[in-house]
Write a protein that holds these residues in place. Structure first.
Motif, PDB file in Angstrom:
ATOM      1  N   LEU A  27      -0.572  33.029  10.283  1.00  6.76           N
ATOM      2  CA  LEU A  27      -1.994  32.781  10.049  1.00  6.76           C
ATOM      3  C   LEU A  27      -2.231  32.252   8.635  1.00  6.76           C
ATOM      4  CD1 LEU A  27      -4.990  33.178  11.009  1.00  6.76           C
ATOM      5  CD2 LEU A  27      -4.848  35.397   9.873  1.00  6.76           C
ATOM      6  N   ALA A  28      -1.529  32.802   7.659  1.00  5.22           N
ATOM      7  CA  ALA A  28      -1.681  32.350   6.273  1.00  5.22           C
ATOM      8  C   ALA A  28      -1.206  30.911   6.103  1.00  5.22           C
ATOM      9  CB  ALA A  28      -0.903  33.275   5.342  1.00  5.22           C
ATOM     10  N   ILE A  29      -0.119  30.545   6.760  1.00  5.86           N
ATOM     11  CA  ILE A  29       0.377  29.168   6.678  1.00  5.86           C
ATOM     12  C   ILE A  29      -0.636  28.208   7.290  1.00  5.86           C
ATOM     13  CG2 ILE A  29       2.133  27.577   7.544  1.00  5.86           C
ATOM     14  CD1 ILE A  29       4.144  29.878   7.298  1.00  5.86           C
ATOM     15  N   PHE A  30      -1.138  28.532   8.466  1.00  2.00           N
ATOM     16  CA  PHE A  30      -2.097  27.662   9.136  1.00  2.00           C
ATOM     17  C   PHE A  30      -3.371  27.504   8.300  1.00  2.00           C
ATOM     18  CE2 PHE A  30      -5.767  27.208  11.989  1.00  2.00           C
ATOM     19  CZ  PHE A  30      -5.461  25.973  12.545  1.00  2.00           C
ATOM     20  N   THR A  31      -3.885  28.608   7.775  1.00  2.00           N
ATOM     21  CA  THR A  31      -5.109  28.559   6.981  1.00  2.00           C
ATOM     22  C   THR A  31      -4.899  27.763   5.702  1.00  2.00           C
ATOM     23  OG1 THR A  31      -5.665  30.732   7.854  1.00  2.00           O
ATOM     24  CG2 THR A  31      -6.929  29.974   5.986  1.00  2.00           C
ATOM     25  N   SER A  32      -3.751  27.873   5.086  1.00  2.00           N
ATOM     26  CA  SER A  32      -3.465  27.116   3.870  1.00  2.00           C
ATOM     27  C   SER A  32      -3.395  25.624   4.154  1.00  2.00           C
ATOM     28  CB  SER A  32      -2.144  27.568   3.262  1.00  2.00           C
ATOM     29  OG  SER A  32      -2.256  28.863   2.778  1.00  2.00           O
ATOM     30  N   LEU A  33      -2.793  25.255   5.253  1.00  2.00           N
ATOM     31  CA  LEU A  33      -2.708  23.837   5.592  1.00  2.00           C
ATOM     32  C   LEU A  33      -4.081  23.247   5.896  1.00  2.00           C
ATOM     33  CD1 LEU A  33       0.561  23.819   7.709  1.00  2.00           C
ATOM     34  CD2 LEU A  33       0.248  23.000   5.380  1.00  2.00           C
ATOM     35  N   VAL A  34      -4.943  24.021   6.527  1.00  2.00           N
ATOM     36  CA  VAL A  34      -6.308  23.569   6.772  1.00  2.00           C
ATOM     37  C   VAL A  34      -7.076  23.481   5.451  1.00  2.00           C
ATOM     38  CG1 VAL A  34      -8.507  24.212   7.844  1.00  2.00           C
ATOM     39  CG2 VAL A  34      -6.391  24.386   9.143  1.00  2.00           C
ATOM     40  N   GLY A  35      -6.795  24.393   4.541  1.00  2.00           N
ATOM     41  CA  GLY A  35      -7.483  24.433   3.253  1.00  2.00           C
ATOM     42  C   GLY A  35      -7.215  23.232   2.372  1.00  2.00           C
ATOM     43  N   ILE A  36      -6.141  22.513   2.606  1.00  2.00           N
ATOM     44  CA  ILE A  36      -5.875  21.301   1.824  1.00  2.00           C
ATOM     45  C   ILE A  36      -6.982  20.283   2.055  1.00  2.00           C
ATOM     46  CG2 ILE A  36      -4.320  19.324   1.561  1.00  2.00           C
ATOM     47  CD1 ILE A  36      -2.023  21.195   2.166  1.00  2.00           C
ATOM     48  N   ALA A  37      -7.443  20.182   3.285  1.00  2.00           N
ATOM     49  CA  ALA A  37      -8.449  19.184   3.627  1.00  2.00           C
ATOM     50  C   ALA A  37      -9.875  19.698   3.493  1.00  2.00           C
ATOM     51  CB  ALA A  37      -8.222  18.701   5.054  1.00  2.00           C
ATOM     52  N   PRO A  46      -7.649  33.321  -0.099  1.00  2.00           N
ATOM     53  CA  PRO A  46      -7.496  34.457   0.826  1.00  2.00           C
ATOM     54  C   PRO A  46      -6.216  34.389   1.657  1.00  2.00           C
ATOM     55  CG  PRO A  46      -9.712  33.594   0.956  1.00  2.00           C
ATOM     56  CD  PRO A  46      -8.924  32.646   0.119  1.00  2.00           C
ATOM     57  N   SER A  47      -5.797  33.180   2.018  1.00  2.00           N
ATOM     58  CA  SER A  47      -4.559  33.083   2.796  1.00  2.00           C
ATOM     59  C   SER A  47      -3.343  33.449   1.947  1.00  2.00           C
ATOM     60  CB  SER A  47      -4.390  31.694   3.393  1.00  2.00           C
ATOM     61  OG  SER A  47      -4.143  30.748   2.389  1.00  2.00           O
ATOM     62  N   LEU A  48      -3.410  33.184   0.657  1.00  2.26           N
ATOM     63  CA  LEU A  48      -2.329  33.612  -0.241  1.00  2.26           C
ATOM     64  C   LEU A  48      -2.277  35.133  -0.320  1.00  2.26           C
ATOM     65  CD1 LEU A  48      -0.104  32.708  -2.185  1.00  2.26           C
ATOM     66  CD2 LEU A  48      -1.826  32.599  -3.971  1.00  2.26           C
ATOM     67  N   LEU A  49      -3.435  35.771  -0.360  1.00  3.41           N
ATOM     68  CA  LEU A  49      -3.488  37.228  -0.357  1.00  3.41           C
ATOM     69  C   LEU A  49      -2.936  37.788   0.955  1.00  3.41           C
ATOM     70  CD1 LEU A  49      -4.440  39.794  -1.823  1.00  3.41           C
ATOM     71  CD2 LEU A  49      -6.598  39.510  -0.626  1.00  3.41           C
ATOM     72  N   ILE A  50      -3.298  37.183   2.079  1.00  6.76           N
ATOM     73  CA  ILE A  50      -2.776  37.618   3.378  1.00  6.76           C
ATOM     74  C   ILE A  50      -1.261  37.444   3.434  1.00  6.76           C
ATOM     75  CG2 ILE A  50      -2.749  37.049   5.846  1.00  6.76           C
ATOM     76  CD1 ILE A  50      -5.722  36.425   5.591  1.00  6.76           C
ATOM     77  N   SER A  51      -0.778  36.360   2.855  1.00  5.60           N
ATOM     78  CA  SER A  51       0.658  36.110   2.832  1.00  5.60           C
ATOM     79  C   SER A  51       1.401  37.177   2.023  1.00  5.60           C
ATOM     80  CB  SER A  51       0.920  34.729   2.245  1.00  5.60           C
ATOM     81  OG  SER A  51       2.279  34.507   2.076  1.00  5.60           O
ATOM     82  N   LEU A  52       0.821  37.580   0.916  1.00  4.78           N
ATOM     83  CA  LEU A  52       1.456  38.616   0.098  1.00  4.78           C
ATOM     84  C   LEU A  52       1.428  39.973   0.798  1.00  4.78           C
ATOM     85  CD1 LEU A  52       0.192  37.592  -3.436  1.00  4.78           C
ATOM     86  CD2 LEU A  52       2.467  37.248  -2.456  1.00  4.78           C
ATOM     87  N   VAL A  53       0.360  40.258   1.518  1.00  4.39           N
ATOM     88  CA  VAL A  53       0.307  41.494   2.303  1.00  4.39           C
ATOM     89  C   VAL A  53       1.374  41.471   3.395  1.00  4.39           C
ATOM     90  CG1 VAL A  53      -1.115  42.793   3.953  1.00  4.39           C
ATOM     91  CG2 VAL A  53      -2.102  41.999   1.807  1.00  4.39           C
ATOM     92  N   ALA A  54       1.532  40.325   4.040  1.00  3.18           N
ATOM     93  CA  ALA A  54       2.559  40.189   5.083  1.00  3.18           C
ATOM     94  C   ALA A  54       3.953  40.378   4.504  1.00  3.18           C
ATOM     95  CB  ALA A  54       2.447  38.828   5.756  1.00  3.18           C
ATOM     96  N   ALA A  55       4.180  39.848   3.313  1.00  2.00           N
ATOM     97  CA  ALA A  55       5.490  40.020   2.678  1.00  2.00           C
ATOM     98  C   ALA A  55       5.743  41.479   2.318  1.00  2.00           C
ATOM     99  CB  ALA A  55       5.576  39.147   1.434  1.00  2.00           C
ATOM    100  N   GLY A  56       4.708  42.183   1.922  1.00  2.00           N
ATOM    101  CA  GLY A  56       4.862  43.605   1.622  1.00  2.00           C
ATOM    102  C   GLY A  56       5.113  44.441   2.862  1.00  2.00           C
ATOM    103  N   MET A  57       4.525  44.058   3.971  1.00  2.00           N
ATOM    104  CA  MET A  57       4.720  44.798   5.214  1.00  2.00           C
ATOM    105  C   MET A  57       6.111  44.579   5.801  1.00  2.00           C
ATOM    106  SD  MET A  57       1.116  44.189   7.176  1.00  2.00           S
ATOM    107  CE  MET A  57       1.699  44.875   8.717  1.00  2.00           C
ATOM    108  N   ALA A  58       6.671  43.403   5.589  1.00  2.00           N
ATOM    109  CA  ALA A  58       7.926  43.045   6.249  1.00  2.00           C
ATOM    110  C   ALA A  58       9.134  43.708   5.626  1.00  2.00           C
ATOM    111  CB  ALA A  58       8.103  41.535   6.227  1.00  2.00           C
ATOM    112  N   GLY A  59       9.112  43.944   4.340  1.00  2.00           N
ATOM    113  CA  GLY A  59      10.287  44.480   3.680  1.00  2.00           C
ATOM    114  C   GLY A  59      11.175  43.358   3.179  1.00  2.00           C
TER     115      GLY A  59
END
Length: 91
Positions: A27-37, A46-59
């Motif tokens: 979801l963070a990747i998709f939102t970031s790519l849309v955010g370019i345009a 916000p997608s960067l924040l979601i990405s960091l949360v996902a990285a923390g959850m994954a280990g």
């Protein structure tokens, strides 16, 4: 009948948090790519924040979550650059 049904077992030993973190990273990747345009600060931060949360959850050792954080960072730089060059609003 056994006490543990086959539905309750998780496939291939993955935890639920790893699965959710994969979806969040996607979801963070998709939102970031849309955010370019379209409004980079409104979508990419916000997608960067979601990405960091996902990285923390994954280990440790999860490539998708690392790629998600890198893609979000690159999209932030690229989105701001495109917005400034084209005089598009950042918000």
């Amino acid at each position: 009948m056994s006490a543990e049904s086959p539905i309750a077992r998780e496939p291939s030993g993955r935890r639920a948090s790893e699965t959710v973190s994969g979806y969040l990273a996607t979801l963070a990747i998709f939102t970031s790519l849309v955010g370019i345009a379209w409004h980079p600060l409104r979508l990419i931060l916000p997608s960067l924040l979601i990405s960091l949360v996902a990285a923390g959850m994954a280990g440790a050792g999860k490539r998708l979550q690392l790629a998600s954080a890198m893609i979000c960072g690159a999209c932030l730089f690229l989105g701001l650059t495109v917005a400034v060059i084209t005089s598009h609003p950042l918000w």
